[in-house]
Design a protein around this motif. Structure first.
Motif, PDB file in Angstrom:
ATOM      1  N   TYR A  11       0.855  -1.177   0.000  1.00  0.00           N
ATOM      2  CA  TYR A  11       0.000   0.000   0.000  1.00  0.00           C
ATOM      3  C   TYR A  11       0.896   1.232   0.000  1.00  0.00           C
ATOM      4  N   ILE A  12       0.625   2.149  -0.933  1.00  0.00           N
ATOM      5  CA  ILE A  12       1.398   3.399  -0.956  1.00  0.00           C
ATOM      6  C   ILE A  12       0.428   4.548  -0.715  1.00  0.00           C
ATOM      7  N   GLY A  13       0.794   5.430   0.204  1.00  0.00           N
ATOM      8  CA  GLY A  13      -0.080   6.563   0.498  1.00  0.00           C
ATOM      9  C   GLY A  13       0.723   7.835   0.706  1.00  0.00           C
ATOM     10  N   GLU A  14       0.022   8.914   0.959  1.00  0.00           N
ATOM     11  CA  GLU A  14       0.695  10.196   1.220  1.00  0.00           C
ATOM     12  C   GLU A  14       0.010  10.906   2.376  1.00  0.00           C
ATOM     13  N   THR A  15       0.759  11.750   3.050  1.00  0.00           N
ATOM     14  CA  THR A  15       0.179  12.548   4.136  1.00  0.00           C
ATOM     15  C   THR A  15       1.000  13.815   4.325  1.00  0.00           C
ATOM     16  N   GLN A  16       0.367  14.799   4.903  1.00  0.00           N
ATOM     17  CA  GLN A  16       1.063  16.059   5.191  1.00  0.00           C
ATOM     18  C   GLN A  16       1.375  16.174   6.685  1.00  0.00           C
ATOM     19  N   LYS A  17       1.161  15.095   7.422  1.00  0.00           N
ATOM     20  CA  LYS A  17       1.516  15.057   8.850  1.00  0.00           C
ATOM     21  C   LYS A  17       2.457  13.878   9.037  1.00  0.00           C
ATOM     22  N   ILE A  18       3.258  13.912  10.079  1.00  0.00           N
ATOM     23  CA  ILE A  18       4.227  12.828  10.261  1.00  0.00           C
ATOM     24  C   ILE A  18       3.513  11.477  10.192  1.00  0.00           C
ATOM     25  N   THR A  19       4.150  10.549   9.524  1.00  0.00           N
ATOM     26  CA  THR A  19       3.440   9.402   9.010  1.00  0.00           C
ATOM     27  C   THR A  19       2.754   8.513  10.032  1.00  0.00           C
ATOM     28  N   PHE A  20       3.333   8.365  11.243  1.00  0.00           N
ATOM     29  CA  PHE A  20       2.703   7.372  12.116  1.00  0.00           C
ATOM     30  C   PHE A  20       1.258   7.697  12.439  1.00  0.00           C
ATOM     31  N   SER A  21       0.941   9.046  12.431  1.00  0.00           N
ATOM     32  CA  SER A  21      -0.444   9.406  12.735  1.00  0.00           C
ATOM     33  C   SER A  21      -1.378   8.904  11.641  1.00  0.00           C
ATOM     34  N   ARG A  22      -0.875   8.867  10.410  1.00  0.00           N
ATOM     35  CA  ARG A  22      -1.684   8.376   9.278  1.00  0.00           C
ATOM     36  C   ARG A  22      -1.729   6.845   9.297  1.00  0.00           C
ATOM     37  N   TRP A  23      -0.574   6.233   9.628  1.00  0.00           N
ATOM     38  CA  TRP A  23      -0.512   4.772   9.653  1.00  0.00           C
ATOM     39  C   TRP A  23      -1.549   4.184  10.606  1.00  0.00           C
TER      40      TRP A  23
END
Lengths: 556, 160
Positions: free
Chosen positions: B27-39
């Motif tokens: 799975y590839i994704g993107e975020t504008q906040k540090i990644t663990f919060s998105r993970w």
């Protein structure tokens, strides 16, 4: 231990079955032409012989079909092999043949008798033929031989080697005419054999032959030229949104991808071209030649989609796969025999199956091109619209609202001197805005106060400002993605556009009124609050745009 | 004894591309906040990755306990472009990665899967950019995104 017993085969029913695999007459004829291409012919002629007394447009007017070529020819053994069902010929690398059934299935779909005469180093052969009536009578699959007639011999006279295939006793399953077949073949053949025809000194003709008192005359003749449905040589190198003039197609993709079944093996090529709208052929801003050019591209649903080529030969025309009504999108997928397992081409070479995995790959690869194709259509729409509407954006709102009042009811506790002070403060602040392009395309606009103005500054979607004499105006940012996604799609002056402009203007009025009259806080603090509010809401609407790029897709 | 670490919101900010590897699924994704919060969101029961496992995974296989996470911070992007463009360009790079892996899986197979998941000879890219792929950025931006994606793949393969 298992045993094996041979079972009888009903030869005629097998012939019937292979003739009914879904050939259209023109596709069947082109399947026979494949053999001429494989035989490295320089000259190929298709002859449609009309029945005596019939004219070109009469239905079921064909008596005989002939394909003549000057390819490498066949000796007797090769002819017999070619007439076998599922002939086990050693095909060359990337041959157009696949199952060894093409000549028989295509031939029998057109007629009950398939004849082969070939000129090889040992001279012109006798006529070898498969005849459904004889096969039925004998209840066995086999060929017959007879002397070759003078006319067929003459067809090969000018060539060192070559072959004539004749389909006799034509079978009709539809109300087809010679005129219809020649039209279909003319449209298809140049595209189907584009690579072969473009490879130099090839002549491919279609003739309609009229027979009277046993003599033949050519009623109509068409020369088939190579045709690239992507018009690759005419395309702009890429789609440059700012400079695109809506006159020509653009190259949108030229790459390849791995065969998922054999990642180390030969890759599959893909090219995408994106086209301007067909209606641009009537755009008065273009000269006659430019209009004709657009007409030539024939942009429409029928010609949009994926063109699958196997070994340089078209298998599928404009397959839509996952595309919607994306008229301006054309892609070529170029694969070879190495990828047959992946695409599963059928016997008639008119159909293929695209696996889920290939669909997913294609979806990813063409995603940007599809977006650009839509952009091109939007550009065309804008040009067509701008031909009808000129003038500054916002001018309709401004004209309709020249006397719009912006004062709210007096707020208790507001000091009128403070209001005046704050008004002057806002006016001074507004004069600091670097307003450029403050020009009027329409002389009449000069007399109207411009409450809604468009500009290209900063990051916020809108800014409120105050004019010393007239009051509040709003600046809408054309650089903000919301303009691109939504505002620009709504025709200038349309009710939808004016309604949105009214909302922006109301926000600006509300902001100015609050700063002036909400005197519990200092004006600079109020301005900071509104600055933060504008930034936060502009950022939020930017995120909304990012998640809704395709909102207006159906508008094309 | 305990140790408390705190972050304020600004420290969490950044443009990130992240990879979630789990057996044959990627799975590839993107975020504008540090990644663990998105993970974290991905692994909720109704999270995107959990849903993808349901859709593409083999029933009975425990994908969640065998997850490898990797994120790439796009520092250069934030330096070169104004804030208004960060999200869009990160999405463009995210999409370009999907394109690159659609074109060829060989590099990642050789550098990741042969080492860590030797039984996988073709991975299943389960993320989908159809809704988030920017539709109206310039060709130059796409070239930038494409090159960036290629660089990410090269760096990723070296890192692995």
């Amino acid at each position: 231990m298992s045993s094996f017993e041979v079972l009888p085969i009903n030869a005629d029913r097998i012939c019937e079955a292979i003739s009914k695999i879904g050939y259209k007459p023109s596709s069947a004829i082109l399947d026979i032409v494949d053999n001429s291409v494989v035989a490295n012919s320089d000259n190929i002629t298709i002859e449609l012989h009309m029945k005596e007394g019939k004219s070109l447009n009469n239905v079921q007017n064909i008596n005989k079909i002939r394909v003549i070529d000057d390819g490498i020819g066949m000796n007797k053994e090769s002819i017999k092999k070619a007439l076998e069902l599922g002939s086990n010929v050693n095909y060359q690398e990337n041959s157009l043949s696949k199952y060894g059934l093409g000549l028989k299935s295509a031939g029998f779909s057109l007629g009950n008798r398939v004849e082969v005469v070939s000129k090889h180093s040992d001279g012109i052969s006798e006529t070898y033929f498969l005849d459904r009536n004889i096969i039925k009578e004998k209840d066995k699959f086999g060929y017959s031989v007879t002397d070759t007639d003078e006319i067929t011999t003459e067809k090969l006279e000018g060539y060192d080697t070559g072959t004539v295939i004749t389909i006799n006793d034509i079978v009709y399953t539809s109300r087809v005419s010679a005129a219809k077949i020649i039209k279909d073949l003319t449209e298809k053949a140049g595209v189907s054999y584009q690579e072969y025809l473009a490879s130099g000194n090839k002549t491919f003709k279609i003739k309609v032959i009229k027979v009277k008192d046993e003599s033949e005359s050519v009623e109509k003749e068409k020369i088939i030229n190579p045709k690239d449905m992507l018009f690759w040589d005419e395309c702009y190198e890429s789609f440059e949104k700012e400079n695109y003039d809506c006159k020509k197609p653009c190259k949108a993709l030229d790459t390849d991808f791995e065969n998922p079944l054999d990642p180390e093996g030969e890759k599959i090529k893909i090219q995408v071209a994106i086209f301007p709208k067909d209606s641009m052929k009537n755009y008065l801003g273009f000269n006659e030649e430019e209009q004709k050019n657009i007409d030539k591209y024939n942009v429409g649903l029928k010609n949009s989609g994926f063109y699958f080529y196997r070994n340089g030969r078209l298998i599928k025309w404009g397959e839509k796969l996952f595309l919607g009504r994306e008229f301006g999108f054309r892609a070529k997928i170029l694969f070879s025999s190495h990828h047959d397992e992946l695409f599963d081409v059928d016997v008639s070479k008119q159909h293929l199956t695209v696996s889920e995995e290939i669909l997913k790959i294609l979806t990813n690869l063409v995603s940007v091109s599809r977006g650009q194709s839509k952009e091109i259509f939007k550009k065309c729409d804008n040009l067509l619209k701008s031909a009808k509407n000129s003038g500054n954006e916002g001018s309709e709102f401004n004209a309709n609202n020249s006397v719009l009042e912006e004062e709210e009811d007096d707020v208790l506790g507001s000091n009128s001197d403070t209001i005046k002070e704050r008004k002057e403060f806002l006016e001074t602040e507004s004069e600091k805005l670097k307003l450029t392009g403050d020009t009027y395309e329409d002389e009449e606009d000069k007399d109207t106060f411009r409450r809604v103005r468009y500009w290209e500054e900063g990051r916020n979607l809108w800014e409120s400002a105050t004019d010393r004499l007239e009051g509040t105006y709003v600046l809408i940012n054309k650089l903000h993605p919301f303009y691109d996604l939504v505002l620009s799609k709504l025709e200038k002056g349309s009710p939808e556009r004016q309604s949105i402009e009214a909302l922006f203007h109301a926000l600006a009025v509300g902001e100015n009124q609050t700063i002036k009259k909400f005197q519990a806080i200092e004006p600079d603090i109020a301005i900071q609050v509104f600055d933060k509010f504008s930034r936060a809401s502009s950022h939020h609407i930017d995120n909304w745009v990012n998640n809704n790029w395709s909102l207006f897709d159906d508008e094309n | 004894m305990m140790k408390i670490n705190g972050f304020n919101n600004y420290e969490l900010e950044g443009s990130f591309i992240y990879f979630i590897f789990s057996k044959d699924l990627l799975y590839i994704g993107e975020t504008q906040k540090i990644t663990f919060s998105r993970w974290v969101q991905h692994f909720y029961k109704s999270g995107t990755f959990s849903k993808k496992i349901k859709k593409h995974g083999i029933i009975g296989v425990d994908y969640i306990s065998d997850v490898k996470l990797l994120s790439v911070e796009l520092i250069e992007l934030r330096e070169e472009f104004p804030e208004l463009r960060w999200k869009t360009l990160t999405q463009a790079i995210e999409h370009s990665l999907h394109v690159e892996f659609s074109r060829s899986q060989t590099k990642l197979i050789k550098n990741y899967y042969e080492k860590y998941e030797p039984e996988v000879n073709r991975f299943n890219l389960v993320s989908d950019t159809s809704r988030t792929c920017p539709k109206s950025i310039s060709n130059n931006d796409w070239k930038y995104a494409e090159n960036f994606a290629k660089n990410i793949i090269n760096h990723l393969c070296n890192f692995l």
